[in-house]
Design a protein around this motif. Structure first.
Motif, PDB file in Angstrom:
ATOM      1  N   THR A 196       0.842  -1.204   0.000  1.00  0.00           N
ATOM      2  CA  THR A 196       0.000   0.000   0.000  1.00  0.00           C
ATOM      3  C   THR A 196       0.881   1.260   0.000  1.00  0.00           C
ATOM      4  O   THR A 196       0.552   2.254  -0.627  1.00  0.00           O
ATOM      5  CB  THR A 196      -0.960   0.025   1.207  1.00  0.00           C
ATOM      6  OG1 THR A 196      -0.195  -0.074   2.397  1.00  0.00           O
ATOM      7  CG2 THR A 196      -1.941  -1.116   1.144  1.00  0.00           C
ATOM      8  N   ALA A 199       2.368   1.734  -3.488  1.00  0.00           N
ATOM      9  CA  ALA A 199       1.429   2.377  -4.405  1.00  0.00           C
ATOM     10  C   ALA A 199       1.486   3.893  -4.253  1.00  0.00           C
ATOM     11  O   ALA A 199       1.469   4.624  -5.251  1.00  0.00           O
ATOM     12  CB  ALA A 199       0.024   1.854  -4.139  1.00  0.00           C
ATOM     13  N   ARG A 227       3.239   0.051 -14.369  1.00  0.00           N
ATOM     14  CA  ARG A 227       2.477   1.167 -13.827  1.00  0.00           C
ATOM     15  C   ARG A 227       3.091   2.511 -14.213  1.00  0.00           C
ATOM     16  O   ARG A 227       2.390   3.462 -14.482  1.00  0.00           O
ATOM     17  CB  ARG A 227       2.389   1.066 -12.303  1.00  0.00           C
ATOM     18  CG  ARG A 227       1.641   2.242 -11.702  1.00  0.00           C
ATOM     19  CD  ARG A 227       1.307   2.046 -10.246  1.00  0.00           C
ATOM     20  NE  ARG A 227       0.281   1.037 -10.061  1.00  0.00           N
ATOM     21  CZ  ARG A 227      -0.145   0.627  -8.876  1.00  0.00           C
ATOM     22  NH1 ARG A 227       0.362   1.131  -7.787  1.00  0.00           N
ATOM     23  NH2 ARG A 227      -1.072  -0.292  -8.787  1.00  0.00           N
ATOM     24  N   LEU A 268      -2.005 -11.382 -10.125  1.00  0.00           N
ATOM     25  CA  LEU A 268      -3.273 -11.445  -9.413  1.00  0.00           C
ATOM     26  C   LEU A 268      -4.422 -11.671 -10.374  1.00  0.00           C
ATOM     27  O   LEU A 268      -5.519 -12.025  -9.970  1.00  0.00           O
ATOM     28  CB  LEU A 268      -3.521 -10.126  -8.683  1.00  0.00           C
ATOM     29  CG  LEU A 268      -2.640  -9.839  -7.485  1.00  0.00           C
ATOM     30  CD1 LEU A 268      -3.027  -8.510  -6.883  1.00  0.00           C
ATOM     31  CD2 LEU A 268      -2.805 -10.940  -6.450  1.00  0.00           C
TER      32      LEU A 268
ATOM     33  N   ALA B 256      -8.145  -3.148  -0.604  1.00  0.00           N
ATOM     34  CA  ALA B 256      -7.103  -2.138  -0.793  1.00  0.00           C
ATOM     35  C   ALA B 256      -5.759  -2.787  -1.092  1.00  0.00           C
ATOM     36  O   ALA B 256      -5.023  -2.358  -1.982  1.00  0.00           O
ATOM     37  CB  ALA B 256      -7.004  -1.254   0.449  1.00  0.00           C
ATOM     38  N   LEU B 257      -5.451  -3.854  -0.359  1.00  0.00           N
ATOM     39  CA  LEU B 257      -4.188  -4.565  -0.586  1.00  0.00           C
ATOM     40  C   LEU B 257      -4.115  -5.067  -2.020  1.00  0.00           C
ATOM     41  O   LEU B 257      -3.121  -4.876  -2.711  1.00  0.00           O
ATOM     42  CB  LEU B 257      -4.105  -5.788   0.327  1.00  0.00           C
ATOM     43  CG  LEU B 257      -3.434  -5.686   1.674  1.00  0.00           C
ATOM     44  CD1 LEU B 257      -3.364  -7.073   2.298  1.00  0.00           C
ATOM     45  CD2 LEU B 257      -2.040  -5.105   1.564  1.00  0.00           C
ATOM     46  N   LEU B 258      -5.175  -5.724  -2.457  1.00  0.00           N
ATOM     47  CA  LEU B 258      -5.169  -6.296  -3.804  1.00  0.00           C
ATOM     48  C   LEU B 258      -5.079  -5.198  -4.857  1.00  0.00           C
ATOM     49  O   LEU B 258      -4.402  -5.348  -5.868  1.00  0.00           O
ATOM     50  CB  LEU B 258      -6.426  -7.142  -4.030  1.00  0.00           C
ATOM     51  CG  LEU B 258      -6.462  -8.454  -3.261  1.00  0.00           C
ATOM     52  CD1 LEU B 258      -7.821  -9.123  -3.404  1.00  0.00           C
ATOM     53  CD2 LEU B 258      -5.377  -9.404  -3.746  1.00  0.00           C
ATOM     54  N   SER B 259      -5.744  -4.082  -4.592  1.00  0.00           N
ATOM     55  CA  SER B 259      -5.728  -3.029  -5.600  1.00  0.00           C
ATOM     56  C   SER B 259      -4.373  -2.326  -5.662  1.00  0.00           C
ATOM     57  O   SER B 259      -4.059  -1.669  -6.638  1.00  0.00           O
ATOM     58  CB  SER B 259      -6.841  -2.014  -5.338  1.00  0.00           C
ATOM     59  OG  SER B 259      -6.449  -1.084  -4.355  1.00  0.00           O
ATOM     60  N   ALA B 260      -3.580  -2.481  -4.603  1.00  0.00           N
ATOM     61  CA  ALA B 260      -2.272  -1.809  -4.579  1.00  0.00           C
ATOM     62  C   ALA B 260      -1.201  -2.583  -5.325  1.00  0.00           C
ATOM     63  O   ALA B 260      -0.172  -2.030  -5.685  1.00  0.00           O
ATOM     64  CB  ALA B 260      -1.833  -1.587  -3.137  1.00  0.00           C
ATOM     65  N   ARG B 274      -7.702   2.238  -7.942  1.00  0.00           N
ATOM     66  CA  ARG B 274      -7.054   1.860  -6.698  1.00  0.00           C
ATOM     67  C   ARG B 274      -7.839   2.375  -5.519  1.00  0.00           C
ATOM     68  O   ARG B 274      -8.481   3.410  -5.587  1.00  0.00           O
ATOM     69  CB  ARG B 274      -5.642   2.414  -6.670  1.00  0.00           C
ATOM     70  CG  ARG B 274      -4.697   1.639  -7.570  1.00  0.00           C
ATOM     71  CD  ARG B 274      -3.429   1.289  -6.839  1.00  0.00           C
ATOM     72  NE  ARG B 274      -3.091   2.286  -5.844  1.00  0.00           N
ATOM     73  CZ  ARG B 274      -2.352   3.346  -6.104  1.00  0.00           C
ATOM     74  NH1 ARG B 274      -1.857   3.533  -7.293  1.00  0.00           N
ATOM     75  NH2 ARG B 274      -2.107   4.213  -5.165  1.00  0.00           N
ATOM     76  N   HIS B 276      -7.423   3.967  -2.113  1.00  0.00           N
ATOM     77  CA  HIS B 276      -6.371   4.640  -1.358  1.00  0.00           C
ATOM     78  C   HIS B 276      -6.651   4.518   0.127  1.00  0.00           C
ATOM     79  O   HIS B 276      -7.738   4.812   0.582  1.00  0.00           O
ATOM     80  CB  HIS B 276      -6.301   6.108  -1.743  1.00  0.00           C
ATOM     81  CG  HIS B 276      -5.777   6.316  -3.118  1.00  0.00           C
ATOM     82  ND1 HIS B 276      -4.458   6.569  -3.391  1.00  0.00           N
ATOM     83  CD2 HIS B 276      -6.400   6.275  -4.314  1.00  0.00           C
ATOM     84  CE1 HIS B 276      -4.292   6.679  -4.687  1.00  0.00           C
ATOM     85  NE2 HIS B 276      -5.454   6.505  -5.275  1.00  0.00           N
ATOM     86  N   LEU B 277      -5.637   4.079   0.840  1.00  0.00           N
ATOM     87  CA  LEU B 277      -5.765   4.050   2.287  1.00  0.00           C
ATOM     88  C   LEU B 277      -5.260   5.372   2.829  1.00  0.00           C
ATOM     89  O   LEU B 277      -4.228   5.874   2.397  1.00  0.00           O
ATOM     90  CB  LEU B 277      -4.925   2.911   2.868  1.00  0.00           C
ATOM     91  CG  LEU B 277      -5.390   1.506   2.522  1.00  0.00           C
ATOM     92  CD1 LEU B 277      -4.547   0.498   3.266  1.00  0.00           C
ATOM     93  CD2 LEU B 277      -6.854   1.330   2.869  1.00  0.00           C
TER      94      LEU B 277
END
Lengths: 334, 337
Positions: A196, A199, A227, A268, B256-260, B274, B276-277
């Motif tokens: 996270t 990202a 990305r 994934l 969130a983890l998977l989207s990151a 994504r 966002h956290l």
């Protein structure tokens, strides 16, 4: 705030040609970077991918002039029209931090544990722009806000150990960007971070690119390249084996190593992949490189020619090039 | 005769570490693992994912009885681990082993590969005939893909991937029932990582070994796991079978983890949404009230600040600890994969 070269915009910001970096070691000479050439224009993002020992980080360190005395470098590195190789240290120091900056993999070792965040940042502008301490503090604050550090003012007086890993890497990026360099070199900038946080840091690098900086990003993670990068260069055993636009290389990888790498990464979003697609064997020992193509011992397509002559990088299409005797244009073996 | 009991059962496990307090402050306590429960079936691979500080490594070590549990219990084949006698614990040790993250650091540099791999035999089967010992070492080395002449060589003569094979051989030689793999492939190059993950998967299938596969890498965990448990600040956020976790994640943190995680495809990457956290990971010294994730959750409500969500079953294999999972699932908020 574009920082392109003043004299001629068609001249690339960075032009590396026939760069070789060798290390003298007790066991022999290690050809860490072997005759590589590439160029980069303002605002462009180049990804350099490869596994350990591929020479990707040493390429960055060669550009920054951060090699140990045991290293020998030859070739040419022209940055903003100026040759960096052989430049006296004093002149190089003027460029480093101001015109080109480096983001390291591990933010904890890149920061001085004895200095507050403010001192780490203001040192750069005090040195390069001759700012007074209060003016430098103001710049440092702006730099922290630019990398979205919450409560920036409070963070200025903190020490690196009081920050989380993600915050530290933001400080390192703020440090790199504080003097508005035209070229940002990043060596695995997110490898030590959680996904996270990774990202967020990638978003931050994308923002620096929007602001006009060119970026060379070294990574082992093809997802990160997908990305962030416009172009990609794949390295193996010190050599470039394939390069091209990111979308072209990912859609149609021509070198068997690139194909193997793309097949080996677990994803994934696709079917659970077939482990048999993994590349056999280990990355080579640079002290005992085979004659011919360094990838031949692991390559499913290798023929007798590959074990004799090393393939050269042959251009194709726009921006693409591949170094393989058996590169199969347009076909991705399954 | 008895119904298939789990190999490993973890019940309401908490692990807390007291740390010396500040000068006048009270003693602080790190809440490393809080109220974690799960079963591991024979032959099953359970992936444990989460970011740094989520307690995944502590959990792995506590299950092996290397760290004492503060609260809760761990049962190994029905036997309460902490209540077992020293002799029983020694027997359990044969059946549960571990593979570490740094392959070279976990091998004694002054021992040959043969003695490293044979060491567990010397401890647990000291009366083994020398020929038989040699034969078992050779067989396990072959099984993990090392050359026969590896026996007489030293760890530094091998690459990282091969050292990890030595570590696997050492873990396998006693034919364990469970291997805890703590970031076992994280230090390896991509191409080698794929080989080791494939090897672990094969071994698990062939020998019926259960794996507790601890990793921060969601893509690698997806390759090898039957079920996956997501931890955040020591607590279970979600447990699900592979299909559900990756295709229908219900917890906002999992989403969130998977989207990151970046996908190696520029076209997909450009279009991905994504989650966002916000903010930073809170300190495990002082975990937030209510749902521990509420300080960073994009969907957090006032209730989340007050009330800790219990793990609720979505179906037989899928449980989630979130007050709002249903509303989120019915809304337009979905992780894009």
């Amino acid at each position: 705030m574009s920082q392109s070269t003043p004299e001629n915009t068609s001249v690339p910001l960075l032009a590396v040609s026939q760069l070789s970096t060798r290390f003298r070691t007790p066991g022999g000479v290690v050809p860490a970077v072997d005759d590589i050439s590439f160029s980069l224009c303002s605002g462009e993002t180049l990804g350099i991918v490869g596994e350990s020992g591929s020479g990707k980080s040493q390429t960055l360190f060669s550009i920054m002039g951060l090699l140990p005395p045991t290293a020998e470098t030859s070739g040419s590195i022209r940055f903003e029209g100026k040759e960096l190789l052989g430049l006296p240290p004093a002149e190089l120091n003027k460029l480093r931090g101001e015109r080109l900056a480096l983001v390291f993999q591990d933010p904890m070792t890149a920061l001085n544990p004895y200095l507050t965040v403010e001192r780490q940042l203001s040192e750069v502008v005090q040195y390069h722009h001759g700012l007074s301490r209060p003016a430098a503090r103001a710049e440092a604050l702006t730099a922290l806000r630019r990398v979205h550090i919450p409560e920036a003012e409070r963070q200025l007086d903190r020490y690196p150990h009081q920050l989380s890993g993600g915050m530290r890497q933001r400080v390192v990026i703020a440090m790199a960007m504080i003097a508005n360099p035209s070229l940002l070199l990043a060596d695995e900038p997110t490898t030590a971070l959680d996904v996270t946080i990774q990202a967020e840091i990638l978003d931050l690098l994308a923002e620096q690119r929007e602001a006009g900086a060119a970026i060379v990003l070294v990574t082992h993670d093809l997802g990160v390249v997908a990305r962030l990068c416009d172009r990609v260069m794949v390295m193996y055993a010190g050599k470039v084996v394939e390069e091209g636009r990111t979308s072209d290389v990912f859609r149609n990888p021509r070198h068997p190593y690139t194909q193997g790498l793309l097949a080996a990464i677990p994803r994934l979003d696709d079917d659970i992949h077939d482990p048999r697609k993994a590349i056999d064997g280990q990355p080579p020992d640079l002290l005992e490189l085979p004659p011919g193509c360094a990838f031949a011992p692991r390559c499913p397509l290798a023929g007798p020619d590959c074990r004799v002559t090393a393939p050269v990088l042959v251009p194709h299409g726009e921006l693409g090039a591949v170094a393989c005797h058996h590169a199969n244009p347009g076909v991705r073996p399954s | 005769m008895t119904p298939p009991s789990p190999l490993l059962r973890v019940e309401n496990l908490s692990v807390r570490f007291p740390i010396p307090g500040e000068m006048w402050g009270a003693k602080a306590v790190v809440h490393a693992v809080e109220d974690v429960s799960f079963d591991l079936a024979p032959g099953e691979t359970l992936g444990i994912v989460g970011e740094s500080g989520c307690g995944k490594s502590t959990l792995g070590r506590t299950v092996l009885n290397l760290i004492p549990a503060t609260l809760g219990r761990v049962f190994w084949q029905g036997r309460h681990l902490a209540a077992a006698t020293a002799r029983e614990q020694r027997l359990m040790r044969r059946e549960m082993t571990m593979i570490f993250q740094d392959p070279l650091a976990s091998l004694n540099p002054r021992m040959t590969v043969g003695s490293l791999v044979g060491e567990p035999l010397d401890i647990f089967e000291p009366s083994l005939a020398r020929d038989e010992r040699r034969r078992r070492i050779a067989a396990v080395l072959e099984r993990v893909g090392l050359p026969p002449d590896a026996v007489a060589r030293y760890p530094h003569q091998f690459s990282g991937g091969q050292c990890q094979r030595i570590g696997i051989a050492r873990a396998l030689i006693l034919k364990p029932k469970m291997i805890v793999c703590d970031e076992a492939v994280s230090a390896l190059d991509v191409s080698v990582q794929a080989q080791i993950v494939a090897l672990l998967g094969e071994l698990s299938r062939e020998m019926g070994v259960s794996l507790l596969f601890i990793s921060h890498n969601l893509a690698v965990v997806r390759q090898i796991s039957d079920r996956i448990m997501v931890l955040y600040l020591g607590r279970v956020m979600e447990i699900a079978d592979r299909q559900s976790l990756y295709h229908a994640p219900r917890h906002p943190y999992t989403q969130a983890l998977l989207s990151a995680v970046p996908v190696p495809d520029p076209e997909i990457e450009r279009q991905r949404q994504r989650i966002h956290l916000v903010g930073e990971l809170p300190s495990p010294l002082n975990p937030p009230s209510g749902c521990v994730f509420h300080t960073r959750c994009p969907f957090a409500s006032e209730r989340c600040q007050r009330e800790m969500p219990a793990l609720a079953a979505i179906d037989a294999l899928h449980t989630v600890a979130c007050h709002h999972w249903q509303e989120i699932a019915e809304g337009r908020h979905r992780a894009t994969t």
